[in-house]
Design a protein around this motif. Structure first.
Motif, PDB file in Angstrom:
ATOM      1  N   TYR A  14       0.840  -1.206   0.000  1.00 26.26           N
ATOM      2  CA  TYR A  14       0.000   0.000   0.000  1.00 26.26           C
ATOM      3  C   TYR A  14       0.873   1.253   0.000  1.00 26.26           C
ATOM      4  CZ  TYR A  14      -4.500  -2.348   0.853  1.00 26.26           C
ATOM      5  OH  TYR A  14      -5.636  -3.092   0.738  1.00 26.26           O
ATOM      6  N   VAL A  15       1.901   1.269   0.836  1.00 24.04           N
ATOM      7  CA  VAL A  15       2.791   2.431   0.913  1.00 24.04           C
ATOM      8  C   VAL A  15       3.502   2.622  -0.422  1.00 24.04           C
ATOM      9  CG1 VAL A  15       4.878   3.343   2.019  1.00 24.04           C
ATOM     10  CG2 VAL A  15       3.060   2.348   3.414  1.00 24.04           C
ATOM     11  N   HIS A  16       3.970   1.541  -1.023  1.00 24.33           N
ATOM     12  CA  HIS A  16       4.653   1.646  -2.310  1.00 24.33           C
ATOM     13  C   HIS A  16       3.700   2.152  -3.388  1.00 24.33           C
ATOM     14  CE1 HIS A  16       8.182  -0.049  -0.579  1.00 24.33           C
ATOM     15  NE2 HIS A  16       7.671  -1.251  -0.426  1.00 24.33           N
ATOM     16  N   GLN A  17       2.480   1.633  -3.405  1.00 26.54           N
ATOM     17  CA  GLN A  17       1.499   2.076  -4.395  1.00 26.54           C
ATOM     18  C   GLN A  17       1.178   3.563  -4.224  1.00 26.54           C
ATOM     19  OE1 GLN A  17       0.133   0.564  -7.093  1.00 26.54           O
ATOM     20  NE2 GLN A  17       1.659  -1.007  -6.670  1.00 26.54           N
ATOM     21  N   TYR A  18       1.023   3.990  -2.991  1.00 25.90           N
ATOM     22  CA  TYR A  18       0.731   5.395  -2.698  1.00 25.90           C
ATOM     23  C   TYR A  18       1.843   6.287  -3.248  1.00 25.90           C
ATOM     24  CZ  TYR A  18       0.335   9.723   0.002  1.00 25.90           C
ATOM     25  OH  TYR A  18       0.253  11.037   0.389  1.00 25.90           O
ATOM     26  N   ASN A  19       3.087   5.907  -2.997  1.00 24.40           N
ATOM     27  CA  ASN A  19       4.207   6.741  -3.419  1.00 24.40           C
ATOM     28  C   ASN A  19       4.454   6.695  -4.915  1.00 24.40           C
ATOM     29  OD1 ASN A  19       5.369   8.060  -0.984  1.00 24.40           O
ATOM     30  ND2 ASN A  19       5.332   5.957  -0.262  1.00 24.40           N
ATOM     31  N   LEU A  20       3.858   5.756  -5.609  1.00 22.01           N
ATOM     32  CA  LEU A  20       3.951   5.715  -7.072  1.00 22.01           C
ATOM     33  C   LEU A  20       2.870   6.567  -7.741  1.00 22.01           C
ATOM     34  CD1 LEU A  20       4.786   1.972  -7.803  1.00 22.01           C
ATOM     35  CD2 LEU A  20       6.279   3.949  -8.102  1.00 22.01           C
ATOM     36  N   GLN A  70      11.378  12.419  -2.729  1.00 22.51           N
ATOM     37  CA  GLN A  70      12.394  11.391  -2.534  1.00 22.51           C
ATOM     38  C   GLN A  70      11.749  10.012  -2.465  1.00 22.51           C
ATOM     39  OE1 GLN A  70      14.111  13.025   1.043  1.00 22.51           O
ATOM     40  NE2 GLN A  70      15.992  13.604  -0.030  1.00 22.51           N
ATOM     41  N   ARG A  71      10.613   9.933  -1.806  1.00 26.17           N
ATOM     42  CA  ARG A  71       9.894   8.650  -1.728  1.00 26.17           C
ATOM     43  C   ARG A  71       9.415   8.217  -3.094  1.00 26.17           C
ATOM     44  NH1 ARG A  71       6.748  10.551   3.294  1.00 26.17           N
ATOM     45  NH2 ARG A  71       8.330  10.253   4.877  1.00 26.17           N
ATOM     46  N   SER A  72       8.900   9.164  -3.874  1.00 25.57           N
ATOM     47  CA  SER A  72       8.436   8.838  -5.226  1.00 25.57           C
ATOM     48  C   SER A  72       9.591   8.329  -6.078  1.00 25.57           C
ATOM     49  CB  SER A  72       7.805  10.057  -5.888  1.00 25.57           C
ATOM     50  OG  SER A  72       6.622  10.416  -5.221  1.00 25.57           O
ATOM     51  N   ALA A  73      10.735   8.996  -5.959  1.00 25.08           N
ATOM     52  CA  ALA A  73      11.908   8.551  -6.717  1.00 25.08           C
ATOM     53  C   ALA A  73      12.330   7.162  -6.268  1.00 25.08           C
ATOM     54  CB  ALA A  73      13.054   9.542  -6.534  1.00 25.08           C
ATOM     55  N   ARG A  78      12.386   1.431  -7.387  1.00 24.31           N
ATOM     56  CA  ARG A  78      11.971   0.087  -6.962  1.00 24.31           C
ATOM     57  C   ARG A  78      11.133  -0.580  -8.051  1.00 24.31           C
ATOM     58  NH1 ARG A  78       7.270  -1.905  -4.775  1.00 24.31           N
ATOM     59  NH2 ARG A  78       7.485  -3.800  -3.573  1.00 24.31           N
ATOM     60  N   ALA A  79      10.217   0.181  -8.663  1.00 25.28           N
ATOM     61  CA  ALA A  79       9.380  -0.376  -9.734  1.00 25.28           C
ATOM     62  C   ALA A  79      10.238  -0.772 -10.935  1.00 25.28           C
ATOM     63  CB  ALA A  79       8.316   0.635 -10.143  1.00 25.28           C
ATOM     64  N   LYS A  80      11.255   0.040 -11.248  1.00 18.51           N
ATOM     65  CA  LYS A  80      12.150  -0.269 -12.371  1.00 18.51           C
ATOM     66  C   LYS A  80      12.951  -1.534 -12.068  1.00 18.51           C
ATOM     67  CE  LYS A  80      13.993   3.209 -14.454  1.00 18.51           C
ATOM     68  NZ  LYS A  80      14.858   4.363 -14.768  1.00 18.51           N
ATOM     69  N   GLU A  81      13.447  -1.652 -10.841  1.00 18.72           N
ATOM     70  CA  GLU A  81      14.185  -2.858 -10.446  1.00 18.72           C
ATOM     71  C   GLU A  81      13.287  -4.089 -10.503  1.00 18.72           C
ATOM     72  OE1 GLU A  81      15.804  -2.200  -6.566  1.00 18.72           O
ATOM     73  OE2 GLU A  81      17.245  -0.720  -7.273  1.00 18.72           O
TER      74      GLU A  81
END
Length: 138
Positions: A14-20, A70-73, A78-81
């Protein structure tokens, strides 16, 4: 809105999705989720600055040490990796399938050679008999 039954991995996701989410769409995204906004902000702080595994939130009530950009970056990296990992995994699976097919074909070829070898007659003895005739010595 209850958060019982949500695992740590789901919280991280959820946190990762939010920051994307693109800037300006995060509030709308949060409203669609099955948890309260305050709960999410606590999770966000635990993921980036606290300890989610031990359910620890930092005591600092000031601003967070990492900015939203910074979180978005971080999440984009992370999504690219993750995409690169998935592509590599797909290539490896295809290679395994190819090698398994090759292995199966070789197994069939070896089996066929064994069958052909069993069906061939034994080596001819006629050449050996001609050469082994007794010699006369004078």
């Amino acid at each position: 809105m209850s958060t019982t039954g949500i695992t740590r991995e789901e919280i991280r996701e959820y946190v990762h999705q939010y920051n994307l989410q693109p800037h300006g769409t995060r509030t709308a995204w949060l409203q669609q989720q099955p948890f309260a906004r305050a709960t999410f902000y606590r999770w966000n702080k635990m993921v980036f600055e606290g300890d989610l595994d031990r359910n620890l939130v930092p005591r600092d009530h000031g601003s967070m040490s990492t900015s939203p950009s910074q979180r978005s970056a971080f999440e984009q990296a992370r999504a690219k990796e993750q995409a690169a990992y998935e592509a590599e995994l797909k290539a490896l699976r295809e290679r395994v399938q190819q090698l398994e097919g090759t292995n199966e074909a070789l197994g069939k070829a070896i089996g066929l050679l064994h069958k052909l070898n069993e069906q061939e007659p034994a080596a001819s003895m006629t050449n050996e008999h001609k050469n082994s005739s007794p010699r006369k010595t004078s």
